[in-house]
Enzyme design. Structure first.
Site, PDB file in Angstrom:
ATOM      1  N   GLU A 221      14.120  -4.890  -0.481  1.00  0.00           N
ATOM      2  CA  GLU A 221      14.149  -3.593   0.204  1.00  0.00           C
ATOM      3  C   GLU A 221      15.213  -3.557   1.300  1.00  0.00           C
ATOM      4  O   GLU A 221      15.877  -2.555   1.506  1.00  0.00           O
ATOM      5  CB  GLU A 221      12.773  -3.325   0.829  1.00  0.00           C
ATOM      6  CG  GLU A 221      12.680  -2.030   1.603  1.00  0.00           C
ATOM      7  CD  GLU A 221      11.250  -1.720   2.028  1.00  0.00           C
ATOM      8  OE1 GLU A 221      10.438  -2.664   2.093  1.00  0.00           O
ATOM      9  OE2 GLU A 221      10.947  -0.534   2.271  1.00  0.00           O
TER      10      GLU A 221
ATOM     11  N   ASP B 131       0.830  -1.209   0.000  1.00  0.00           N
ATOM     12  CA  ASP B 131       0.000   0.000   0.000  1.00  0.00           C
ATOM     13  C   ASP B 131       0.864   1.258   0.000  1.00  0.00           C
ATOM     14  O   ASP B 131       0.761   2.091   0.878  1.00  0.00           O
ATOM     15  CB  ASP B 131      -0.902  -0.015   1.239  1.00  0.00           C
ATOM     16  CG  ASP B 131      -0.096  -0.173   2.523  1.00  0.00           C
ATOM     17  OD1 ASP B 131       1.127  -0.437   2.434  1.00  0.00           O
ATOM     18  OD2 ASP B 131      -0.672  -0.032   3.610  1.00  0.00           O
ATOM     19  N   GLU B 132       1.747   1.365  -0.972  1.00  0.00           N
ATOM     20  CA  GLU B 132       2.642   2.517  -1.038  1.00  0.00           C
ATOM     21  C   GLU B 132       2.810   2.891  -2.509  1.00  0.00           C
ATOM     22  O   GLU B 132       2.136   3.786  -2.992  1.00  0.00           O
ATOM     23  CB  GLU B 132       3.978   2.190  -0.348  1.00  0.00           C
ATOM     24  CG  GLU B 132       4.614   3.419   0.228  1.00  0.00           C
ATOM     25  CD  GLU B 132       5.582   3.125   1.382  1.00  0.00           C
ATOM     26  OE1 GLU B 132       6.417   3.979   1.637  1.00  0.00           O
ATOM     27  OE2 GLU B 132       5.506   2.051   2.018  1.00  0.00           O
TER      28      GLU B 132
ATOM     29  N   TRP C 239      16.693  12.807  -0.028  1.00  0.00           N
ATOM     30  CA  TRP C 239      15.399  12.615  -0.702  1.00  0.00           C
ATOM     31  C   TRP C 239      15.085  13.890  -1.492  1.00  0.00           C
ATOM     32  O   TRP C 239      15.064  13.878  -2.722  1.00  0.00           O
ATOM     33  CB  TRP C 239      14.312  12.273   0.315  1.00  0.00           C
ATOM     34  CG  TRP C 239      14.192  10.792   0.565  1.00  0.00           C
ATOM     35  CD1 TRP C 239      13.176   9.977   0.133  1.00  0.00           C
ATOM     36  CD2 TRP C 239      15.108   9.938   1.267  1.00  0.00           C
ATOM     37  NE1 TRP C 239      13.418   8.671   0.523  1.00  0.00           N
ATOM     38  CE2 TRP C 239      14.591   8.616   1.216  1.00  0.00           C
ATOM     39  CE3 TRP C 239      16.308  10.141   1.921  1.00  0.00           C
ATOM     40  CZ2 TRP C 239      15.245   7.532   1.808  1.00  0.00           C
ATOM     41  CZ3 TRP C 239      16.959   9.059   2.507  1.00  0.00           C
ATOM     42  CH2 TRP C 239      16.432   7.783   2.442  1.00  0.00           C
TER      43      TRP C 239
HETATM   44  C1  BGC Z   1       9.713   3.506   1.200  1.00  0.00           C
HETATM   45  C2  BGC Z   1      11.102   3.871   0.801  1.00  0.00           C
HETATM   46  C3  BGC Z   1      11.363   5.266   1.192  1.00  0.00           C
HETATM   47  C4  BGC Z   1      11.258   5.314   2.680  1.00  0.00           C
HETATM   48  C5  BGC Z   1      11.593   6.631   3.305  1.00  0.00           C
HETATM   49  C6  BGC Z   1       9.595   3.626   2.677  1.00  0.00           C
HETATM   50  O1  BGC Z   1       8.337   3.342   3.131  1.00  0.00           O
HETATM   51  O2  BGC Z   1       9.348   2.279   0.726  1.00  0.00           O
HETATM   52  O3  BGC Z   1      11.733   3.238  -0.140  1.00  0.00           O
HETATM   53  O4  BGC Z   1      12.467   5.860   0.655  1.00  0.00           O
HETATM   54  O5  BGC Z   1      10.028   4.855   3.139  1.00  0.00           O
HETATM   55  O6  BGC Z   1      12.593   6.446   4.080  1.00  0.00           O
END
Ligand code: BGC
Length: 891
Positions: free
Chosen positions: A741, A472-473, A533
């Protein structure tokens, strides 16, 4: 040139692109730029001049127009070239050709014809916005909406174009046929600030007599509930018009308005995270032809005029790209079958069933299986990620969803006792970007890691660069994208893709205390300004410029970059950036998220310096000389503040761990005197971990490049080749087919990582692959000649590899570096495309030890500026294919 000469000319011109795209529609810039490639076997082939010819085409008022030939220009520029004096009308199709002369003055003749179509070029949007008036409650998956309109044409049109936009995702139909294979139209912009439109040539689908245009509207990213319960708005809406030109050049418009009707069709539930439910009993294949009335068609609601601008979409759409046949199927329960596709992929499946009417066939998707061999879905979190097909009982039924996608390797099918042999086929979908790079070497584990990265990119380059495709992202996380951007360009041609996404990154920017670029773009919440980021706002345009030479990506982003630098400056008056919390060296092994050992203030200051350094270079390219000086001073100030604050007298950094040293060395923040000391500390930090990596999202992409930069490519190889945790090959050894991940998303000892956040398809750590291309194979950009006009071929053999084959489709054509070690010989085959050149660097003891196709290198007339540098032989080389051999090579 006479007609017959045109036919006999061996033009050798290909890859005719307009704004970086093959035959684009919707070109919405008054000054589009054109690119082409010159093919030639001949060494040293360069372009010396070019000429354009352009004509409006497409019948109607443009029938029988004569092409305009523009003046010949003496130049070797063959990328991003504009046509001085070219005037374009909106909504018009143009054919263009280029004629090229090579460096011998030889006329290559006219290229084949290519075309582009202009978009609105400032002309008005001509249609109302319509909806069915319903509101989508959060966290629900409602039916899709079907809209249609009947209209008559006296005769088949000479030309018909569909213009389309939606808040939601839409599939357009005309007279019972899908208008396009493009998916998720018109894409995912930051709806708060803009939307996209697209256009299609539908001349072939329109006809004389009665016509029906239909639009299927899904919730998509707009009304569907995204992460953090974000919903842009509860009512999806659509707007479109057909512009129909008859043989006499008269134009008629058929647009969405209050006369349209809507109905509920067979898609009874849809949602990006949810999945899709399709009730085939409700199917009416004639819904968008003239004579069907089986659904309850009702009047639409005309929505208020849209305030945000509508931009022409200019990157490649998502499409079905390839198919995968399952490698196995196992019955795991009564009427429950588990299909293994053998590859973690993104898209959906094509389902083929025979079942009685009303039978529900349910599909669940998962990346992994649990200890009992059943689908593992915990890591999908709140994403339902399932599909349901309700059969209509009429023979063999075939179905694919259209308004959702899944990240999966396994599909659980229930509801059928006896599935057909080809019940399931994996359909891989992603943004349709041409492949640019290939890499292969003698180590199968490295090849699998390369493949895993490429699959990670396919799965996460779906409309925009996402973190992951399954849970859910599925958001445009900016940090992930910036660390992967360089690798991305090597693998797939990603220029227009990033250029378009950058609009969302700019739209995420906000001034003020908690400002900066978003951690996600399109912005749906989370924070702004997190180090590593938010810096994507600077880094992604810069890296894209280097790979493509498209200056527009700098021009479009520079204003926002300046605002960003000003914001950083206000947050860090003395050069140290302490302002706010961020994600840090995210997911460094052995540490909870946000608890990685590298101090956040160090990361933030290092990225501040790096962003200003890139901003300064952008300013230089864009001719903003006052800013170059200003940013130069600022960078020097941050650098010295960094040194004072973090670097001790012998080059040590207090946290004494890999990422801190990698940032300092990688972003050039160490003085020349302290550099050797810091290098030793980095080596010690590596040795303490037995030469395993200890890095998270921000340290990892710097690891191998920095080790190579300090002359320790041998150490980089040894880190990369570690098969034990934590390292790249650990997941490979454990059966990964995409990048995980976390370094320990799964371990034999502990099974799945206990955290809910545990994707098996996250490309961030795949950032290592750019090092495969630029160091292992040695195909490296020359930053002074962006877009591969000049590059280097400088392979660094090691790690026990006996061969490497790599290639990159550069804007000028194929660049190749193939090397192998045979006995005591090092063999290197190189290709440099026409109209470009390269600096070659070969590991060899002396110039004498190197031959090219059997003759001494010293006598090779295509080579110049020959030098012996650090046990390598370096020289400039003009285009062509070459085969070098080094005798007496010690590996
Ligand atoms: C995402 C990442 C993202 C991070 C932030 C996660 O929930 O999947 O890849 O960069 O949050 O730190």
């Amino acid at each position: 040139m006479s007609e017959s000469a045109e036919i006999t000319a061996t033009h050798g011109l290909s890859n005719l692109l307009c704004e970086g795209l093959d035959s684009p529609r919707c070109i919405d810039t008054p000054i589009p730029r054109f690119s082409w490639r010159l093919a030639s076997e001949q060494r040293g082939c360069r372009q010396s001049a070019y000429q354009f010819r352009v004509v409006a085409s497409g019948g109607g008022a443009n029938a029988n127009q004569k092409p305009i030939e523009y003046p010949l220009i003496q130049s070797d520029q063959s990328q991003w070239v504009s046509v001085p004096g070219l005037r374009l009308d909106p909504k018009t199709r143009y054919e263009w050709q280029v004629r090229v002369w090579d460096s011998n003055g030889r006329d290559r003749g006219w290229s084949p014809k290519a075309f582009f179509e202009t978009g609105l070029l400032g002309a008005e949007w001509q249609a109302d916005w319509i909806s069915d008036g319903r509101e989508v409650r959060k966290k629900t998956a409602p039916p899709a909406r079907f809209f249609r309109k009947k209209f008559r044409l006296d005769e088949p049109p000479c030309r018909a174009t569909l213009f389309l936009s939606a808040f939601g995702v839409v599939e357009p139909w005309l007279n019972g046929r899908r208008v396009t294979d493009d998916l998720f139209l018109p894409g995912w912009p930051d709806y708060r600030k803009r939307n996209f439109y697209v256009s299609y040539d539908v001349t072939e689908l329109a006809r004389g007599g009665e016509n029906v245009v239909g639009l299927v509207l899904g919730d998509g990213w707009y009304s569907g509930t995204l992460f953090l319960d974000h919903q842009y708005d509860a009512t999806p809406k659509v707007s479109a018009w057909l512009e129909i030109v008859d043989t006499r050049g008269r134009t008629r418009i058929v647009s969405t308005d209050e006369t349209w009707k809507w109905a509920q069709g067979p898609i009874v539930a849809n949602g990006i995270y949810f999945g899709e439910t399709y009730d085939a009993r409700r199917e009416d294949e004639n819904w968008s032809t003239s004579d069907s009335n089986s659904w309850n068609w009702q009047g639409v609601v005309v929505e208020p005029k849209v305030e945000v601008p509508l931009d022409a979409r200019h990157s490649q759409p998502v499409r079905r790209i390839e198919e995968i046949v399952p490698v196995s199927v196992t019955q795991v329960g009564p009427g429950v079958f588990l299909y293994d596709l053998g590859q973690n992929m993104v898209g959906w499946v094509r389902l083929k069933v025979r079942a009685e009417s009303g039978r529900e066939i349910r599909l669940r998707f998962a990346e992994m299986r649990d200890a009992d061999g059943m689908v593992f879905t915990r890591n999908l979190r709140e994403a339902e990620a399932s599909a349901c097909y309700i059969a209509n009982g009429q023979g063999t039924e075939i179905w694919e969803p259209c308004f959702t996608f899944f990240g999966f390797r396994y599909v659980e099918v229930s509801g059928t006792d006896d599935p057909l042999e080809d019940a399931i086929t994996g359909v891989v979908i992603h943004s349709d970007l041409p492949r640019t790079g290939h890499f292969e070497c003698s180590n199968p584990l490295i090849n699998q890691l390369y493949s895993n990265t490429l699959w990670g990119q396919k799965g996460n380059f779906l409309e925009l660069p996402t973190d992951c495709p399954q849970r859910d992202e599925r958001l445009g996380w900016t940090g992930d994208a910036q660390v992967f951007c360089n690798t991305a360009h090597y693998n797939l041609s990603s220029g227009p893709f990033f250029r378009q996404w950058m609009a969302a990154v700019r739209d995420s920017f906000e001034e003020g205390k908690n400002g900066g670029y978003g951690s996600v773009a399109p912005f749906i919440g989370f924070d702004r300004g997190a180090a590593g980021w938010g810096d994507a706002g600077v880094i992604v345009p810069w890296v894209t410029w280097l790979h493509t030479g498209d200056r527009m990506i700098l021009e479009e982003n520079f204003e926002a970059v300046k605002r960003y630098v000003a914001l950083l400056e206000s947050e860090a008056p003395d050069g140290i950036r302490i302002s706010k919390e961020g994600w840090g060296d995210w997911l460094a092994p052995g540490h909870a998220p946000k608890e990685a050992p590298t101090p956040y203030v160090l990361i933030a200051t290092a990225y501040y310096a790096y962003s200003v350094q890139l901003a300064q270079r952008m300013a230089g390219i864009l001719g903003a000389s006052d800013i170059v000086g200003q940013y130069g001073d600022l960078q020097a100030k941050i650098r010295s503040a960094f040194q004072k604050e973090f670097i001790e007298g012998d080059g040590k950094i207090a946290s004494d761990e890999q990422t801190a040293y990698l940032l300092a060395l990688g972003f050039d923040l160490v003085s020349a005197e302290l550099r050797p000391g810091m290098v030793r500390y980095l080596e010690r930090a590596m040795a303490r971990k037995n030469n395993h990596l200890a890095t998270g999202f921000l340290g990892t992409p710097l690891l191998a490049p920095v080790l190579s930069e300090i002359g320790r490519t041998d150490l980089a190889y040894s880190v990369v080749l570690k098969e034990t945790y934590p390292g790249w090959l650990f997941s490979v050894k454990n059966g990964a087919t995409t990048i995980w991940e976390r370094w320990d998303s799964w371990t034999p000892e502990n099974g799945f990582n206990a955290g809910g956040m545990n994707s098996f398809n996250h490309y961030a750590y795949g950032s290592i692959v750019s090092w495969f291309y630029d160091t292992v194979a040695g195909l490296k950009l020359d930053e002074s000649y962006p877009g591969w006009k000049r590059f280097s071929v400088a392979p660094f053999p090691g790690g026990g590899l006996t061969y490497v084959k790599a290639s990159v489709e550069t804007p000028y054509g194929l660049a190749v570096s193939d090397w192998r070690i045979v006995d005591e010989r090092f063999e290197l085959a190189v290709t440099i495309p026409p109209n470009s050149q390269a600096r070659i660097s070969i590991p060899a003891p002396t110039i004498k030890s190197v031959t090219e196709s059997g003759a001494l290198l010293a006598n090779l007339k295509e080579a110049s500026h020959l030098e012996e540098v650090d046990e390598r032989i370096e020289f400039d080389l003009v285009s062509g294919s070459y085969h070098f051999t080094v005798a007496g090579f010690q590996s």
